[in-house]
Scaffold this motif. Sequence first.
Motif, short mmCIF file in Angstrom:
data_model
loop_
_atom_site.label_atom_id
_atom_site.label_comp_id
_atom_site.label_asym_id
_atom_site.label_seq_id
_atom_site.Cartn_x
_atom_site.Cartn_y
_atom_site.Cartn_z
N GLY A 57 34.44 2.51 46.36
CA GLY A 57 34.71 1.61 47.46
C GLY A 57 35.19 0.29 46.38
O GLY A 57 36.11 -0.37 47.14
N ILE A 60 38.95 0.70 45.91
CA ILE A 60 39.77 0.67 46.94
C ILE A 60 40.07 -0.87 47.38
O ILE A 60 40.97 -1.46 47.97
N SER A 61 38.84 -1.67 47.17
CA SER A 61 39.01 -3.07 47.37
C SER A 61 40.00 -3.71 46.38
O SER A 61 40.61 -4.70 46.93
N LYS A 64 43.40 -2.77 47.66
CA LYS A 64 43.83 -3.64 48.72
C LYS A 64 44.29 -5.17 48.19
O LYS A 64 45.29 -5.57 48.68
N LEU A 91 42.03 10.81 48.14
CA LEU A 91 42.39 9.30 47.32
C LEU A 91 43.29 9.40 46.44
O LEU A 91 43.71 8.37 46.21
N ILE A 94 46.08 7.51 47.64
CA ILE A 94 46.45 6.06 47.48
C ILE A 94 46.56 5.57 46.16
O ILE A 94 47.08 4.42 45.73
N SER B 106 39.53 2.50 53.50
CA SER B 106 38.11 1.93 54.12
C SER B 106 37.23 1.99 52.73
O SER B 106 37.44 3.10 52.09
N GLU B 107 36.58 0.96 52.54
CA GLU B 107 35.81 0.73 51.33
C GLU B 107 34.49 1.58 51.18
O GLU B 107 33.62 1.70 50.25
N ASP B 108 33.88 1.94 52.35
CA ASP B 108 32.65 2.90 52.58
C ASP B 108 32.78 3.91 53.59
O ASP B 108 33.82 4.30 54.11
N ARG B 110 31.94 7.33 52.59
CA ARG B 110 32.18 8.36 52.11
C ARG B 110 31.00 8.98 51.76
O ARG B 110 31.10 10.37 51.23
#
Lengths: 102, 605
Positions: A57, A60-61, A64, A91, A94, B106-108, B110
């Motif tokens: 997470g 990914i943050s 972004k 993943l 990305i 999405s950051e959560d 999973r």
Amino acid sequence: MRTEKIGPTLLVTDLPTLTSDNSRAFKEFVRGALEPAHTVVEVDLGAARSVDSNGLGALISIHKTLCGRGGRVRLLHPSPLINEMFQLLQLDKIFEIVPRPT
Amino acid sequence: MSGAPNQWVRKFTVEFPCELTGVREACRQSRAELAAAGLGEEELGHWELILAEAGNNAVNYALGWQKHRPVRFEFFVDDQGVEARVQDHGPGFELPDQVELPPPDSEDGRGLFLIKTLSDEAVYYRGKGENWLVLKKKRQATGTPPVAVTTPPPPDDAGTQKLANSEATLDLMTEELASAYESLSTIFRFSAELADQPKPEEFARKWLGEVSKIVAADWFILRLLDEGEGLKLVASSEDLSVREVLSLDNAGEADVSLEMRAASFRMDVWFDALHPVAAVDPLAKLAAQGTGFSHPIVINDRLVGVLSVGRYLSDSVFQAGQVSLIQTFADFLGIQIRNAQFQQQQLQTKLTARELQIAADIQRSLLPKQLPHVPGFQLVGHYQSARQVGGDFYDVVETAEGGLLLAIADVMGKGVPAAMFAAIFRSQLRAAAERATSPATMLTWLNRSLFADLDQVEMFITAQLVYFSPRDRTIQLSAAGHPPLILAGNDGRLQAVENSGMPLGVLADTEYSERAVSLPPGANLLMFTDGLTEARDPEGKLLWLGPLEKCLAQAAKTGQRAEQTKEALIALVEAHQQGIPPGDDQTFLLLAEYRGDSRGKPPQL
């Protein structure tokens, strides 16, 4: 955890884990080190023994954040298990993943 | 586990505080133990990730006091596979059969996907006070047998471990069922009793007492929302001294009051040693050393009230099942109380309607069934009740002297009380008529007789008594705060005959006077209550006296029958009202001289 600034790249090294207990600190640490000129963040996972969904997470943050400035995140040398997880979670689509040298 | 008899069995437990840093350490320990049980590197990696995700969930889902309970990993390892059970004390969550991957950015979302994908079987049991995530995964053939055997299985019993595992799973399911059963059976007993309990507050007090015993709570406070006032105390455990009302308008109170915070944020608010209540909180005395929570009762997005439950000692926290029972019960209670209040309103409406019906029945019973026949005269009466029945009535009593006592009255007030006084007045009037023929004497006596009762309930009666002597063609009139009567002759001339006096029930020692009037030829005499002159049209305009006088003069001039005049008067009022119902009773009594048919039958009502 350490960062190194190489031109447009911010390199993050010395990550023993990227899990729930340090993912928030990691995110804030990287964001704090990011400068406007940085368009690539390279996270060296060579030393990372484990990464969990919270750690993902955080990655990914940051991804972004960089997308917003036309940049990207590159993950360096994840262990085969961590690499397997990236693929399982799709993943690898990305993140740019640089495999460990054999 | 299935398959060949166990050669290497290892059982171990890892317990850690309910915080994310604890998860990391627990995963490390578990990995080391599993490595000792001979799992290969890849398996270890998978288990470490599965356990990290399960541990994260256990920590992230825990609320309030639940964070003070440790999370526990239990492992059962044999040569076929590994079973891990993750115990948490949170409210639990739904684990779907199929977990979809969230969108890539999405950051959560999973964690469950990883748990489901990396394990062979994942089942989540929500139990009483605790939940268990049971995870199973077959071992890979490449794993090496463990060197040490910490817990040897009973010899030569391949099914024992399997049996033990099944038993543990059954225990969990039984716990969950028992918890659900306890909640359900309490609610069923509670529902059964609700039907016999007329007062929701008493019912709430009794059953909250029962639930408090089940969950071992030391105290409870139930407040319900009163739109005008705020959160009003409805029920509490015995001997509690707490504020009656918490005002919703007091913003400062919302900052310090546990109950107000629960009401404002529509979420449970907990207190314990780590999260003490403010010293100025209305619950401060109760909750200072203890543990518990305030739960908002919300039905259909509307706040109904707040239930607070607590224990005096902070080291004695409520278990998840107990919390669940309290929450379920509170919500159910809220629905029941709302329903009871609704039924109460319905009942009140029915009672009011019934009361009006009774009042109308009394009114009707007071009216004479038949009016006396007087040669040369016709007598008709009319009574139209308003929606809210008042206390109008009229009566005609034949006197020993061959005359008639005509009476009309209006009891000020509505419903049964007004109708009751009308009934009393009527019986007293008939008693008075036997004693005297003078209307003034009668009114004076009636006032003395009724004063105490009327004064007590702050009611009064306006009345008009007319003694009519057909032989003398005279009337004697006395009135108590009543409108004048109208008298018309066959020449069309009108006179309002007035004799004012205080209404009955205002002054104890009122002496009434009377006046005598001779009837003109072709006389038409109209006694009425103010409901007639104050009939309103849709714009609220009053009818007043003019149209009635005109109608009466016309009737006297033409010498029409009293029944026709009555219909004309009613039509006049109805035309003015244009279909809207009367706001007050409309009553009149009409005496008309009728020479056209002296053999005429006495008119019927």
